[in-house]
Design an enzyme around this catalytic site. Structure first.
Site, short mmCIF file in Angstrom:
data_model
loop_
_atom_site.label_atom_id
_atom_site.label_comp_id
_atom_site.label_asym_id
_atom_site.label_seq_id
_atom_site.Cartn_x
_atom_site.Cartn_y
_atom_site.Cartn_z
N PHE A 80 0.89 -1.29 -0.02
CA PHE A 80 -0.07 0.00 0.12
C PHE A 80 1.23 1.37 0.07
O PHE A 80 1.76 1.44 0.85
CB PHE A 80 -0.85 0.17 1.31
CG PHE A 80 -1.89 1.14 1.21
CD1 PHE A 80 -2.96 0.90 0.62
CD2 PHE A 80 -1.71 2.15 2.10
CE1 PHE A 80 -3.99 2.15 0.83
CE2 PHE A 80 -2.53 2.98 2.33
CZ PHE A 80 -3.71 3.06 1.47
N ASP A 133 1.02 -5.10 9.03
CA ASP A 133 0.05 -4.35 8.77
C ASP A 133 -1.07 -5.02 8.85
O ASP A 133 -1.36 -6.07 7.86
CB ASP A 133 0.20 -3.42 7.46
CG ASP A 133 -0.75 -2.41 7.20
OD1 ASP A 133 -2.01 -2.84 7.72
OD2 ASP A 133 -0.43 -1.29 7.08
N TYR A 193 -10.83 1.97 10.69
CA TYR A 193 -11.99 2.23 10.03
C TYR A 193 -12.51 1.33 8.81
O TYR A 193 -13.34 1.45 8.16
CB TYR A 193 -12.18 3.40 9.50
CG TYR A 193 -11.00 3.82 8.53
CD1 TYR A 193 -10.82 3.21 7.35
CD2 TYR A 193 -10.12 4.67 8.96
CE1 TYR A 193 -9.74 3.39 6.31
CE2 TYR A 193 -8.81 4.97 8.20
CZ TYR A 193 -8.87 4.25 6.83
OH TYR A 193 -7.65 4.67 5.88
N LYS A 194 -11.75 -0.01 8.97
CA LYS A 194 -12.25 -1.07 7.93
C LYS A 194 -13.10 -2.15 8.72
O LYS A 194 -14.07 -1.77 9.09
CB LYS A 194 -10.97 -1.58 7.43
CG LYS A 194 -10.33 -0.62 6.47
CD LYS A 194 -8.95 -1.11 5.69
CE LYS A 194 -8.30 0.13 4.87
NZ LYS A 194 -6.89 0.25 4.77
N ARG A 224 -13.37 -4.89 -5.54
CA ARG A 224 -13.35 -5.76 -4.30
C ARG A 224 -14.46 -5.64 -3.38
O ARG A 224 -15.11 -4.49 -3.38
CB ARG A 224 -12.29 -5.00 -3.22
CG ARG A 224 -10.84 -4.46 -3.90
CD ARG A 224 -9.86 -4.17 -3.19
NE ARG A 224 -10.21 -2.66 -2.62
CZ ARG A 224 -9.57 -1.88 -1.76
NH1 ARG A 224 -8.56 -2.61 -1.00
NH2 ARG A 224 -10.08 -1.20 -1.27
C1 LIG Z 1 -6.22 1.35 4.90
C2 LIG Z 1 -4.70 1.30 4.95
C3 LIG Z 1 -4.02 2.16 5.35
C4 LIG Z 1 -4.54 3.54 6.13
O1 LIG Z 1 -3.70 4.38 6.21
P1 LIG Z 1 -3.98 5.59 7.21
O2 LIG Z 1 -2.66 6.35 7.26
O3 LIG Z 1 -4.80 5.30 8.49
O4 LIG Z 1 -4.66 6.42 6.23
C5 LIG Z 1 -2.75 1.99 5.67
N1 LIG Z 1 -1.95 0.78 5.15
C6 LIG Z 1 -2.76 -0.11 4.59
C7 LIG Z 1 -2.10 -1.41 4.22
C8 LIG Z 1 -4.16 0.02 4.55
O5 LIG Z 1 -4.89 -0.96 4.12
#
Ligand SMILES: *Cc1c(COP(=O)(O)O)cnc(C)c1O
Length: 318
Positions: free
Chosen positions: A33, A104, A129-130, A279
């Site tokens: 990501f 992560d 928030y997921k 997804r």
């Molecule tokens: C959703 C997500 C994030 C979100 O990062 P924020 O800093 O909270 O916006 C980070 N890493 C991964 C792998 C994600 O899926």
């Protein structure tokens, strides 16, 4: 519970580097990501670490071989394909090489069972928030194994990480364990929403959650296979549940954003990722099997009648 996933990743990468000095190599997945990669790049740019990229977890043994790796940052579940890594095996591999692991959990926490303690994971971050349902923009969480609880000061020291915040002592003294990582005044309303979600999660048996998620995603894949055959859509996630994370990704050549927008228009909530993936993220506490039937029936109808081509779906919002 604190800050965002990116910020917590920064704090824990720095913490791992300090805990495992003088080693200074961070192993990073090349296609992680993007924000995760940016955080690591920023640390390297500041002269605090050297990055070593891997294309997949298969390359971890050779990345660890020189014996200079401080920390391996891994996505438990890939944000596009939903491929899930073997946490126990990779923790063991890193440990043999003297490296820490930082997972992560953004695409697995709240969907599949995770055993950080049992698999010997050193550090973890994840998104609130997921699947955890902290609410839009909700705070992130971080985890530090007790063996590293007092490995050093956090990279960002603030009053909320002080051992006695309201003593207003002139000097910093870290709170015990992971409590040293919050920095400043928290977003109280957002945290209250996360706490409300946590109160529900507290009663959820992880094994039952995992089984429910498995049943939902296996059903979804079966429905796609049987209802959408020959309509140009392909499973882009591993078929075996043990190798899959929270979502099921499907490949739809070139027009995935339009298709996703058409589904959203019909009340099917999902997301698209460029160039060609959509997804579905069934939630073990919320989604029902009937929802999946309805979603796939809608998908089939859009594909069969090609109504996703309607120009009004050309402005994707997901
Ligand atoms: C959703 C997500 C994030 C979100 O990062 P924020 O800093 O909270 O916006 C980070 N890493 C991964 C792998 C994600 O899926």
């Amino acid at each position: 519970m604190a800050d965002s996933t990116s910020v917590n990743l920064y704090k824990l990468l720095r913490y791992a580097l300090a805990a495992n000095a003088p080693r200074r190599v961070i192993v990073v997945e090349r296609d992680v990501f993007p924000s995760n990669r940016y955080v690591a790049e920023g640390i390297a740019r500041a002269g605090l670490a050297t990055l070593r990229f891997i294309d997949s977890a298969d390359q971890l043994p050779s990345a660890l071989a020189p014996g200079d790796v401080a920390v391996v940052a891994l996505s438990h579940v890939d944000y596009r394909s939903s491929e899930r890594l073997d946490m126990a095996a990779l923790n063991a591999r890193a440990r043999q090489a003297g490296a820490l692991t930082l997972w992560d959990l953004s695409h697995s926490a709240g969907a599949v069972a995770i055993d950080l303690r049992g698999t010997g994971a050193d550090l973890a971050v994840g998104c609130g928030y997921k699947y955890l349902c902290a609410g839009p923009g909700g705070p992130s969480f971080l985890y530090v194994h007790p063996r590293h609880a007092d490995a050093g000061w956090p990279a960002v020291c603030g009053w909320m990480g002080h051992a006695a915040t309201f003593d207003f002592a002139p000097e910093f003294r870290p709170a015990p364990g992971a409590d040293r990582f919050p920095v400043g005044t928290p977003p109280v309303l957002a945290q209250a929403a996360f706490a409300a979600a946590a109160a529900i999660w507290r009663d959820v048996d992880p094994a039952a959650m995992d089984a429910r998620h498995r049943s939902l995603t296996d059903t979804l894949i079966d429905l796609i296979d049987t209802q959408c055959e020959g309509l140009g859509i392909e499973l882009a996630s591993p078929r075996a549940h043990a190798r899959r994370g929270g979502h099921v990704a499907l490949q739809f050549a070139n027009a995935a954003p339009l298709l996703a927008q058409a589904l959203v228009h019909h009340g099917v909530v999902l997301s698209a990722r460029k160039p060609d993936a959509i997804r579905f993220a069934p939630h073990p506490l919320v989604t029902t099997h009937a929802h999946l039937w309805a979603a796939v029936a809608c998908l089939r109808d859009l594909l069969q009648r090609e109504t996703w081509r309607d120009p009004r779906f050309g402005k994707p919002s997901v």
